[in-house]
Design a protein around this motif. Structure first.
Motif, short mmCIF file in Angstrom:
data_model
loop_
_atom_site.label_atom_id
_atom_site.label_comp_id
_atom_site.label_asym_id
_atom_site.label_seq_id
_atom_site.Cartn_x
_atom_site.Cartn_y
_atom_site.Cartn_z
N SER A 106 0.59 -1.25 0.26
CA SER A 106 -0.04 0.18 -0.25
C SER A 106 1.16 1.35 -0.37
N ALA A 107 2.04 0.94 0.33
CA ALA A 107 2.99 1.85 0.24
C ALA A 107 3.09 2.49 -1.04
N ASP A 108 2.22 2.35 -2.40
CA ASP A 108 2.47 3.28 -3.56
C ASP A 108 1.45 3.51 -3.78
N LEU A 109 0.69 3.86 -2.91
CA LEU A 109 -0.30 4.81 -2.80
C LEU A 109 -0.30 6.51 -2.15
N ASN A 149 13.36 10.26 -5.59
CA ASN A 149 12.95 9.65 -6.96
C ASN A 149 12.21 9.82 -7.44
N ARG A 150 10.90 9.83 -7.17
CA ARG A 150 10.07 9.88 -7.63
C ARG A 150 9.94 11.24 -9.13
N THR A 173 2.47 2.93 -13.58
CA THR A 173 2.20 4.68 -12.79
C THR A 173 1.55 4.60 -11.78
N THR A 174 2.18 4.89 -10.16
CA THR A 174 1.29 4.47 -8.72
C THR A 174 0.53 5.40 -9.09
N LEU A 175 -0.02 5.75 -8.00
CA LEU A 175 -0.18 6.79 -7.52
C LEU A 175 0.24 8.15 -6.47
N TYR A 176 1.82 7.09 -6.07
CA TYR A 176 2.20 8.19 -5.04
C TYR A 176 3.34 8.69 -6.01
N ALA A 177 4.22 8.08 -7.37
CA ALA A 177 4.68 8.53 -8.41
C ALA A 177 3.85 10.06 -8.73
N THR A 178 2.70 9.52 -9.38
CA THR A 178 1.90 10.88 -9.78
C THR A 178 1.86 12.24 -8.96
N GLU A 202 6.96 2.41 -4.03
CA GLU A 202 6.03 3.51 -4.21
C GLU A 202 6.28 3.87 -5.90
N LEU A 203 7.54 3.26 -6.35
CA LEU A 203 7.27 3.84 -8.23
C LEU A 203 7.45 2.26 -8.54
#
Length: 562
Positions: free
Chosen positions: A166-169, A432-433, A530-535, A471-472
């Motif tokens: 869930s860290a990708d959110l 990083n993102r 393409t994750t929410l966090y990257a966006t 996350e990414l």
């Protein structure tokens, strides 16, 4: 005042041990103790103590809550950052004293706007507000004064793979928010037993949310396995050079010859067909600088050139990635010289099989390691550095300013984007993102935790870093001099995709404080998620934290008055 039932108050003296207990439990969650299961209960004693704070005014309640939170924070960070004594006893004292301020701010909130006795918010909502504010404060400490986000509560989920997804959110800080949310809801329910229906409903909602988080993790892992991907083989070479603070105890020639020998030994041990696409050496691997002009002309220390030629000789072509210092230079009559007033960068260098050069300049410099703010106007800071590091201050690096990914090819000709990071930059997700692009990409980190000897710093660093892969949704290659050299897939797993073996360099006893080479293999998705966090980056957790604070404020204003 909602459903909260005023129970018998604990003795005043008991509140302080409760706060200290929470600090101790949080400290035990991280290496070398790794009691990660405590993430589910560690904050409860602190909340119990803070919620029992009583005073006639909100200001006094906030002050008492701050003091309790601050005490817990000092204990937690004192345990977690004890490894700083390897280079600076003063730093090991001062940094926890500073970082504990953020725990104190949470304590002030929990004693006032986040206190069930002072709010009409329903239990599940108040728990959400508390989790949101905790997450916001973790973000704040990761950003303020360049930031130090090390060991947020969510890092404890590094070995709980389903929940970690869930860290990708909202980033790993979202997992910290989740942990405080659960504990707040459970404690609230336990102290609201007079209304058993509402308490049971609250517990039921938390159970459903936990099930959703676990289900999301399972779905994410399965979906990553199904992505079309290309294999990438990378040889990670680690020397474990002994070090005292910033000073390596080997001279430059010995370092270069050792990289030649260790790389050759690793290459000779490989099975036919296992030739690596890339060879990785760690941060500042080669001592001689790269000189580079503004128009791209470059050169480097002759011994480095010789070393790179020697490790290539007799093997199939490969790209070599390594750490070095880069000097801003100018050319005069065919010779390269350091430009007058030219910058010096901590760099990651990529040399293709054709010897083309790309470099990345480190952005996030370590204060009192790679830069000292205001040192020109306050020269006495040099004396402090010399006393703590045991060496004279050699000058500051210049931070980089490019966010363009680097590239390298596999032996099959597939171009792979590289998200570069040096040293603890792999613990800075907002950095990083900014390198994320469409198409196949790999996170590459070169590091050296040798400053901190054989302490828990290296394990803590790695456990923080692995969340960047999640996350990414990009695999990660990580090469250390002293530290953890390893490969991770896009779900944060160390397991090799074909053999199922852990891809981390260790000796026969399982210690990563060793020298050697490790051939790793990762599957690089051609069309990664393409994750929410990257966006949206940290704006997600910032928005949730502000919303939580504002809604708690509204609930308080509609509730009890002083």
């Amino acid at each position: 005042m909602g459903i909260f039932v005023k129970s018998k108050q604990p003795p005043a003296w008991l509140k302080w041990p409760a706060a200290m207990l929470s600090g101790g439990l949080v400290g035990l969650m991280f290496a070398p103790f790794n009691a990660t299961f405590l993430v589910w209960i560690a904050v409860i004693p602190l909340l119990y103590a803070i919620w029992s704070v009583d005073a006639k005014t909100a200001k006094r309640r906030a002050a008492k809550g701050f003091a309790l939170g601050y005490l817990g924070g000092v204990i937690a960070f004192g345990i977690e950052l004890f490894w700083l004594t390897e280079v600076s006893t003063l730093g090991a004292v001062l940094l926890p004293l500073y970082l504990a301020i953020f725990w104190g701010m949470f304590g002030a909130f929990a004693a006032t706007l986040g206190n069930p006795r002072r709010s009409r918010a329903k239990p599940i909502l108040l728990a959400l507000y508390l989790g949101a504010v905790w997450g916001g404060l973790e973000w704040l400490r990761s950003w303020l004064f360049t930031g130090f986000g090390w060991n947020g509560l969510g890092i404890a989920f590094h070995d709980t793979r389903l929940i970690a997804q869930s860290a990708d959110l909202l980033g790993v800080t979202g997992l910290s928010m989740l942990a405080v949310f659960f504990q707040s809801a459970w404690l609230y329910s336990a102290q609201s037993s007079a209304n058993k229906t509402t308490a049971a409903r609250t517990l039921g909602i938390t159970a459903v949310i936990l099930a959703v988080v676990i289900g999301y993790g399972f779905w994410r892992i399965q979906s990553e396995k199904k992505r079309v991907a290309v294999p990438l083989k990378a040889l990670l070479v680690q020397l474990n050079i002994p070090q005292e603070a910033s000073q390596r105890l080997w001279d430059g020639l010995k370092v270069n010859l050792s990289y030649e020998d260790e790389t050759a030994k690793a290459m000779e041990s490989l099975k036919p067909g296992d030739a690596p696409d890339w060879v990785l050496w760690p941060e500042s691997a080669l001592g001689g600088e790269i000189f580079r002009t503004s128009d791209g002309e470059w050169g480097e220390w002759e011994q480095n050139t010789s070393t790179i030629l020697n490790v290539r000789r007799g093997y199939p072509p490969f790209t070599i990635i390594y750490g070095s210092n880069e000097i801003e230079a100018e050319s005069t009559e065919g010779q390269l010289y350091r430009k007058n007033g030219g910058h010096v960068y901590n760099a990651l260098a990529i040399r293709s099989p054709e010897n083309d050069l790309q470099t990345f300049h480190k952005h996030h410099l370590v204060i009192f390691g790679e830069t000292i703010p205001f040192i020109d106007s306050m020269p006495w800071l040099k004396k402090i550095y010399a006393e703590q590091a045991g060496a004279e201050w050699g000058g500051s690096f210049t931070p980089g300013d490019s966010f363009e990914p680097l590239t390298a090819q596999t032996s099959g000709g597939q171009e792979i984007g590289i998200i570069p990071s040096i040293c603890f930059e792999d613990t800075v997700p907002r950095l990083n993102r900014r390198f994320v692009r469409s198409g196949p990409q790999v996170i590459v980190n070169v590091t050296n935790d040798g400053w901190f000897g054989e302490s828990q710093a290296a394990d803590q660093h790695f456990n923080n870093a692995l969340f960047r892969a999640i996350e990414l949704r990009r695999p990660m290659l990580r090469c250390a001099n002293t530290g953890v050299s390893a490969a991770l897939d896009s779900t944060g797993s160390l397991l090799q995709p074909l053999t199922g073996k852990r891809q981390v360099l260790t000796d026969a006893t399982g210690s990563h404080f060793t020298s050697g080479g490790l051939l790793t293999k990762v599957m690089v998705p051609l069309n990664p998620a393409t994750t929410l966090y990257a966006t949206i980056g940290d704006w997600g957790i910032i928005t949730v934290a502000l919303a939580g604070f504002i809604l708690a404020l509204v609930s308080r204003q509609q509730g009890v008055t002083d």
